[in-house]
Motif scaffolding. Structure first.
Motif, short mmCIF file in Angstrom:
data_model
loop_
_atom_site.label_atom_id
_atom_site.label_comp_id
_atom_site.label_asym_id
_atom_site.label_seq_id
_atom_site.Cartn_x
_atom_site.Cartn_y
_atom_site.Cartn_z
N SER A 170 33.67 38.98 22.18
CA SER A 170 33.92 40.39 22.57
C SER A 170 34.87 41.05 21.58
N PHE A 171 35.92 40.30 21.19
CA PHE A 171 36.89 40.82 20.22
C PHE A 171 36.19 41.18 18.91
N GLU A 172 35.33 40.29 18.44
CA GLU A 172 34.62 40.57 17.19
C GLU A 172 33.67 41.75 17.33
N LYS A 173 33.00 41.82 18.49
CA LYS A 173 32.09 42.93 18.74
C LYS A 173 32.85 44.26 18.68
N MET A 174 34.03 44.29 19.27
CA MET A 174 34.82 45.52 19.28
C MET A 174 35.33 45.86 17.88
N ASN A 175 35.64 44.85 17.09
CA ASN A 175 36.05 45.14 15.71
C ASN A 175 34.88 45.77 14.94
N GLN A 176 33.66 45.31 15.24
CA GLN A 176 32.50 45.92 14.60
C GLN A 176 32.32 47.37 15.06
N VAL A 177 32.54 47.61 16.36
CA VAL A 177 32.46 48.98 16.89
C VAL A 177 33.47 49.87 16.15
N TYR A 178 34.68 49.36 15.96
CA TYR A 178 35.70 50.15 15.27
C TYR A 178 35.29 50.43 13.83
N TYR A 179 34.77 49.40 13.18
CA TYR A 179 34.30 49.59 11.80
C TYR A 179 33.26 50.71 11.75
N THR A 368 43.17 46.69 17.74
CA THR A 368 42.37 45.76 18.54
C THR A 368 43.21 44.52 18.81
N PHE A 369 43.24 44.09 20.06
CA PHE A 369 44.07 42.96 20.50
C PHE A 369 43.24 41.93 21.25
N TYR A 370 43.44 40.69 20.94
CA TYR A 370 42.99 39.63 21.85
C TYR A 370 44.18 39.32 22.75
N LEU A 371 43.98 39.43 24.07
CA LEU A 371 45.09 39.31 25.01
C LEU A 371 45.18 37.96 25.70
N ALA A 381 43.97 37.95 38.57
CA ALA A 381 42.66 38.58 38.55
C ALA A 381 41.67 37.70 37.81
N GLY A 382 40.54 37.49 38.43
CA GLY A 382 39.56 36.65 37.77
C GLY A 382 38.24 36.63 38.51
N PHE A 383 37.55 35.52 38.34
CA PHE A 383 36.16 35.44 38.78
C PHE A 383 35.90 34.04 39.32
N VAL A 384 34.79 33.90 40.00
CA VAL A 384 34.36 32.59 40.47
C VAL A 384 33.37 32.04 39.45
N ASP A 385 33.66 30.85 38.92
CA ASP A 385 32.79 30.30 37.89
C ASP A 385 31.56 29.63 38.50
N SER A 386 30.71 29.04 37.64
CA SER A 386 29.43 28.52 38.12
C SER A 386 29.61 27.35 39.08
N GLU A 387 30.82 26.79 39.08
CA GLU A 387 31.05 25.67 40.01
C GLU A 387 31.90 26.11 41.21
N GLY A 388 32.00 27.42 41.36
CA GLY A 388 32.69 27.91 42.57
C GLY A 388 34.20 27.95 42.47
N ARG A 389 34.75 27.68 41.28
CA ARG A 389 36.22 27.71 41.14
C ARG A 389 36.68 29.07 40.67
N LYS A 390 37.83 29.48 41.16
CA LYS A 390 38.42 30.73 40.72
C LYS A 390 39.09 30.52 39.36
N GLN A 391 38.79 31.41 38.41
CA GLN A 391 39.44 31.36 37.10
C GLN A 391 39.93 32.74 36.70
N HIS A 392 40.94 32.78 35.84
CA HIS A 392 41.44 34.07 35.37
C HIS A 392 40.63 34.57 34.18
N TYR A 393 40.49 35.90 34.09
CA TYR A 393 39.78 36.49 32.96
C TYR A 393 40.47 36.17 31.64
N GLU A 394 39.66 36.04 30.60
CA GLU A 394 40.14 36.10 29.22
C GLU A 394 39.94 37.54 28.77
N MET A 395 41.00 38.18 28.32
CA MET A 395 40.90 39.62 28.07
C MET A 395 41.20 40.03 26.63
N GLY A 396 40.76 41.23 26.30
CA GLY A 396 41.14 41.89 25.06
C GLY A 396 41.36 43.36 25.37
#
Lengths: 536, 536
Positions: A170-179, A368-371, A381-396
């Protein structure tokens, strides 16, 4: 579409702009030219010309974000204290507060909470959400007009991913958007490292326009081509190559120990580097002299340490200045070989160890920041993964100063004659100026205009001196002037805008009439105008 | 353009909306359907579906303002106290304050100052400037979600003219702009008198959507057709036609005199009318009982007057209730024949004196005001006339609640099955739903879509039950569903949106398939979709 005459556009000047345009700051120039008005320091009223300019910039930003699959939202400006307490950002003098709410300066907290409510499963990720809107910062001394305001327009985007590798995509995609955005704006720019380059650590880039009047100093390696903000670039110091003589500065630590920093004489210390090393915590409220004075006032029975920190460029053979205070060896700690010196032009490049650094100046217009999980963990704040565990988002997070861009583009492109917009953002791209000598009817002019579809053009068929009408159009920054006069059906095209690479067209122009003029048949006119604008 | 699948639009529901949609308030429905989110009472985050909806409304508003020659600007939200002190509007609990600044609730002060700076000569007038942006109001009890928020999006326009007749032309022009906007939104509306109808006095209209759940009561004359807000309509009372019995209410004046208001029993008094008469100034902090009690406590030696005010419907032959307090005739003043009674359905129309008033309810979505010099004089803002004299502007102001419109349109058009947008504002106008039974390739679908250019459409070719995909599209309010299935190259068109006047098309639809379905050849499909949307 600004198809009015300048004389009827609210705020646009009817006479000359000013006696000496070269003496005006860019903000003053934008005010005189009727683009903006400033009701108070750091606040901006957008007049029709300025509003059109910022809208054009917004549309370019929006287009590239949408193409990349980002989703546009628009959050409330008012944000409740409870969220900001969780991330420890409420205690901030630069936040405007209204009771329990602040006027948002950025939206990490609100956006994370919003995405948590709507994309709480790995199946709905990744999400990149963005908004374009007003932000607020209680600048104590708002300066530079649009460059640093208390109210400003910003594009802020936030990415939410399931894991680090996806977040980096996602970070790389956003750097391309900025470019792509800065490429389309058609103003020379660079992407500069904004972290210390530690691989796998925080990733962050600054996006700068090149400008001699820029606030930031950038360094570029003439071999590897990497650009970095001087605040973040470490010079390469070849092993065993030490300075002849050192300088020293005195500091007090938070515990009121004395700290001495030794560095090559004539260089400057970058205290961010010292902070990165995490060796001592220095008080920022005492000068070198005060530190010495304070230390001397301590009684002999008060136990005080001395911490000496030696820059990597200081070593055996370097002449050290005498200590200005009494000391005891047993109370002295020394750290050697610590990289503290700020890089400067002519230094070696620490990354490739081959090239030399060149210095130039820039205006920061994006970041642009990787957070990582810096916000998702405290906000839980996060999501339920494919095995049903709660995980925190990786953000930018990804910012562009939109109102700042208006001023930055004007600053980089203007000259002593006035504004000079790139075609991408010009509120009016073409002025069709009908000369008094034109013998035909306006039907032919309308026919010509019908083929300018998709362009922002304007027809000036008023009475008045042709030269003055052209000069006003150019001062206000319109890239192309088309003159319909006595030579009709031949028309004359003049250029005000920046020319990037006109190629064959330019050589034609040069051969015929010098660089700034071109005479073509009216049938060829629209095609030529389109072609010119595509590179201006 | 929202060409994503619903399942990938941030916030859009993937499953059912809710068990019983009919029980949801419209704000709840907009939240469940993923249009908006509410971080705190009275604040709104706009999600992609909602943002697209409000943008469509903004574009319609912008188009009609631009066509009428209005000029778009965008003012800073922060406005300095010094200006508001001049107009006496700073002391207002509903203004959010940030130090010496407020967050603008309206922009009469700033806009007047801005126009003063840029159009200071009669040659540059008239000017009508407008903006679309966020406004702030410190509602103590924000209610109704989007209908009454602390942060809201508003279109506010201001006209500046050289004299009253020119100002009234601007006022009329803006009323036409409003008519055109609400016509294009395609939701039933009325223009209601918002002043007491005194010719030459202040002129003001309210624009309402018709809705049983509306907060305002409107009265329309079945003869002359004039509509007015009940707060402003006086009933017609035929000469000599008095009520059999009167009721009385007790009040204290600011001087603590006792005021008795007599009115026909069973009717209500409109205290705005009393205020307009300027006879007495009543305290609003004491009830009828308290007024009597307080009056009784005054000693005999305290000189107290009694003021009696008789409604125009109270006269000879009307039975008056006994006075509840001791009184002296010499201290009693009586005003007779004062119009105080609020009008109600069935009353005669005071304007044409021929028709009867009908009552219905409305949601106010716009307001047009003739202001005169109410702001230009205290701000000392004006222009130099043709004879070189300084004069104050004649002004008008014109508001539309843009975020309020999203909720109001949803409120008026929704039903127990979900949202039901008019085509003008629908974030997605057409859902092209590909059935599992469709045997062709997606190339044919793309060819069909290419002819929907200019429309906001979306293709759903995912796996899944056709019925569920259609139901979701309808619940989210998309006006038209196109089904591409086994009958291809015949396609089926279903209608969710409001039908105004389908005319011949409707009779075709009725004949063929009942009102909600239509089967056409794919070649005729795009044309049919365009035609349907133009009346939905």
């Amino acid at each position: 579409m600004l198809r009015r005459l300048y004389s009827t556009i609210l705020g646009a000047p009817t006479g000359k702009l000013a006696k000496n345009i070269a003496d005006l700051s860019t903000t003053e120039l934008l005010i005189k030219a009727g683009y903006v008005s400033q009701p108070s320091a750091g606040l901006t009223h957008w007049l029709p010309l300025g509003l059109s300019t910022i809208r054009n910039i917004e549309e370019i930003i929006r287009k590239h974000h949408d193409r990349a699959g980002c989703q546009e939202v628009s959050l409330s400006v008012m944000s409740h204290q409870s969220l900001w307490d969780k991330t420890g950002r409420w205690q901030n003098d630069e936040l405007f507060k209204v009771g329990d709410f602040c006027l948002a300066a950025t939206a990490e907290e609100e956006m994370t909470q919003l995405v948590q409510r709507t994309a709480d499963s790995y199946k709905k990720l990744p999400v990149i959400a963005y908004q374009i809107g007003r932000k607020y910062r209680n600048e104590k001394r708002p300066r530079g007009g649009l460059l640093r305001g208390r109210e400003f327009v910003m594009k802020d985007a936030y990415s939410f991913d399931v894991d680090q590798s996806s977040a980096l995509r996602s970070f790389e995609k956003m750097n391309q958007v900025y470019y792509d955005i800065f490429k389309e704006l058609n103003v020379p720019f660079v992407k500069a490292n904004a972290d210390s380059g530690a691989i796998g650590g925080d990733l962050s880039y600054e996006w700068h326009f090149l400008s001699e009047s820029g606030e930031d100093t950038l360094l570029e390696c003439d071999a590897c081509g990497v650009v970095g903000n001087v605040e973040r670039v470490r010079p390469h110091v070849a092993g065993g190559c030490f300075a002849d003589e050192a300088a020293v500065s005195y500091h007090l630590t938070r515990d009121n120990d004395l700290c001495l920093i030794y560095y090559p004489k004539g260089r400057t210390v970058n205290f961010k580097f010292l902070k990165d090393e995490d060796l001592v915590e220095l008080r920022t409220d005492v000068s070198s002299e005060e530190a010495v004075r304070t230390y001397r006032q301590f009684g002999d029975d008060e136990f005080r340490n001395i911490v000496r920190i030696m820059d990597v460029g200081v070593g055996p053979g370097t002449l050290l200045p005498d200590l200005e205070v009494a000391y005891s060896r047993s109370r002295m700690t020394t750290f050697e070989g610590v990289p503290l010196t700020a890089a400067q032009a002519g230094d070696g490049c620490a990354l490739c160890e081959a090239g030399k650094l060149q210095s130039f100046r820039g205006i920061e217009v994006g970041h642009t920041f990787y957070l990582g999980k810096r916000y998702s963990e405290p906000l839980d704040a996060g999501f339920v993964d494919s095995e049903g565990r709660k995980q925190h988002y990786e953000m930018g997070c990804y910012g562009i100063g939109v109102s700042r861009l208006v001023a930055a583009i004007a600053e980089v492109t203007r000259d002593a004659d006035g504004l000079r917009w790139p075609a991408s953002v010009a509120p009016i791209q073409v002025d069709i100026v009908v000369a008094g000598s034109y013998a035909g009817d306006l039907g032919a002019v309308e026919e010509f205009c019908a083929q300018l579809d998709g362009l922002r053009y304007r027809v000036d068929a008023t009475e008045g001196h042709l030269g003055e009408k052209l000069a006003r159009s150019k001062r206000l920054g319109t890239p192309v002037q088309v003159i319909i006069g006595k030579q009709f059906p031949k028309i004359e095209i003049e250029l005000r805008g920046l020319r990037r690479d006109l190629g064959k067209l330019e050589s034609e122009i040069r051969q015929q009439h010098g660089v700034d003029k071109l005479v073509v048949d009216v049938e060829k006119g629209p095609q030529t105008v389109h072609k010119l604008l595509s590179v201006m």
